[in-house]
Design a protein around this motif. Structure first.
Motif, mmCIF file in Angstrom:
data_model
loop_
_atom_site.group_PDB
_atom_site.id
_atom_site.type_symbol
_atom_site.label_atom_id
_atom_site.label_comp_id
_atom_site.label_asym_id
_atom_site.label_seq_id
_atom_site.Cartn_x
_atom_site.Cartn_y
_atom_site.Cartn_z
ATOM 1 N N CYS A 111 0.855 -1.203 0.000
ATOM 2 C CA CYS A 111 0.000 0.000 0.000
ATOM 3 C C CYS A 111 0.881 1.241 0.000
ATOM 4 C CB CYS A 111 -0.878 0.011 1.252
ATOM 5 S SG CYS A 111 -1.770 1.559 1.486
ATOM 6 N N VAL A 112 0.581 2.169 -0.881
ATOM 7 C CA VAL A 112 1.241 3.477 -0.858
ATOM 8 C C VAL A 112 0.193 4.530 -0.547
ATOM 9 C CG1 VAL A 112 2.375 5.268 -2.229
ATOM 10 C CG2 VAL A 112 3.043 2.906 -2.508
ATOM 11 N N LEU A 113 0.540 5.433 0.352
ATOM 12 C CA LEU A 113 -0.319 6.582 0.650
ATOM 13 C C LEU A 113 0.388 7.839 0.164
ATOM 14 C CD1 LEU A 113 -1.316 5.830 4.344
ATOM 15 C CD2 LEU A 113 -2.696 5.507 2.296
ATOM 16 N N ALA A 114 -0.371 8.738 -0.432
ATOM 17 C CA ALA A 114 0.189 10.022 -0.854
ATOM 18 C C ALA A 114 -0.691 11.129 -0.298
ATOM 19 C CB ALA A 114 0.236 10.111 -2.375
ATOM 20 N N LEU A 115 -0.065 12.058 0.392
ATOM 21 C CA LEU A 115 -0.794 13.205 0.949
ATOM 22 C C LEU A 115 -0.214 14.475 0.345
ATOM 23 C CD1 LEU A 115 -2.816 14.308 3.137
ATOM 24 C CD2 LEU A 115 -0.863 14.443 4.651
ATOM 25 N N VAL A 116 -1.072 15.259 -0.337
ATOM 26 C CA VAL A 116 -0.612 16.546 -0.880
ATOM 27 C C VAL A 116 -1.327 17.678 -0.156
ATOM 28 C CG1 VAL A 116 -0.019 15.660 -3.176
ATOM 29 C CG2 VAL A 116 -2.319 16.515 -2.769
ATOM 30 N N ARG A 117 -0.598 18.729 0.127
ATOM 31 C CA ARG A 117 -1.197 19.873 0.830
ATOM 32 C C ARG A 117 -1.960 20.745 -0.146
ATOM 33 N NH1 ARG A 117 3.571 18.397 1.906
ATOM 34 N NH2 ARG A 117 4.322 17.943 3.992
#
Ligand code: IMP
Length: 215
Positions: free
Chosen positions: A137-143
């Motif tokens: 699983c990869v999580l990506a969080l962008v502001r």
């Protein structure tokens, strides 16, 4: 701090992470993510509530797909966004079905269903003695949509492929995914146990640690 950095900056730019769009409408994922991120004071809003349509997932890597989904949701809402991309990687199949996990059978002319995916996998592994596999699983969080420093976290959950299903919980490949350390398939685990040890849980804890470091 320059205006450009304030607009395009990432960590330390002062971007608020109180409200984050989840680039998924999967109720199970929302529950899992909301529980852990809620503890960090982050409110998650599923993208469907903000009329964001699903993004394409055309890339060959999990991280590119996760980032594409996060940027898409952020661009359409003006809010920070979190996306995940996951799949099952089987050693003897050189990482397949991998990023194609959801459409594994469909890519071979079958239907898009868990049953068809599992049937293709069982057939591909017939006679194979190396049963090692992991969920990734990869999580990506962008502001913000153009965030140059997205927060990326990943989790691997190691197990072995079965050739006959066990258990009725979970979804996808879970009845065929055996955890030797728990002596159970993923589909035999109580949801709370799976949610505490899965690839998504590992990635989420890593993301949370990064967020805490930044705060
Ligand atoms: P996505 O991350 O929702 O795109 O999921 C991709 C695919 O990977 C799913 O459709 C499942 O086939 C598989 N998958 C990902 N996580 C799990 C899991 O926890 N259990 C079973 N299958 C999973």
């Amino acid at each position: 701090m320059s205006e450009v950095f304030q607009r395009n900056g990432a960590a330390g730019s002062g971007a608020s992470l109180k409200k984050v769009v989840l680039a998924s409408n999967n109720a199970g994922k929302l529950r899992e993510f909301a529980a852990l991120l809620g503890a960090a004071g982050i409110e998650l809003i599923p993208q469907g509530e903000l009329n964001v349509p699903e993004a394409e997932e055309p890339h060959p890597t999990f991280v590119e797909n996760a980032l594409t989904k996060a940027r898409h949701a952020s661009k359409l809402t003006g809010l920070p966004a979190l996306a995940d991309d996951s799949g099952l990687c089987v050693r003897a199949l050189r990482g397949a079905p991998g990023v194609h996990s959801a459409r594994y059978a469909q890519l071979a002319g079958g239907e898009k269903s868990d049953a068809a995916n599992n049937a293709r996998l069982v057939s591909a592994l017939q006679g194979e003695t190396d049963r090692r596999a992991y969920y990734f699983c990869v999580l990506a969080l962008v502001r913000h949509a153009d965030d140059p420093e997205p927060l990326i976290a990943e989790g691997r959950w190691h197990g072995e492929m079965l050739d006959a299903p066990r258990g009725a919980n979970g979804f996808g490949y879970d009845p065929y995914f055996f955890l030797p350390s728990l002596n159970a398939s993923a589909a035999e685990l109580e949801p709370a146990v799976k949610n505490a040890s899965s690839h998504r849980a590992i990635a989420l804890r890593q993301l949370l640690a990064r967020l805490t470091e930044e705060a």
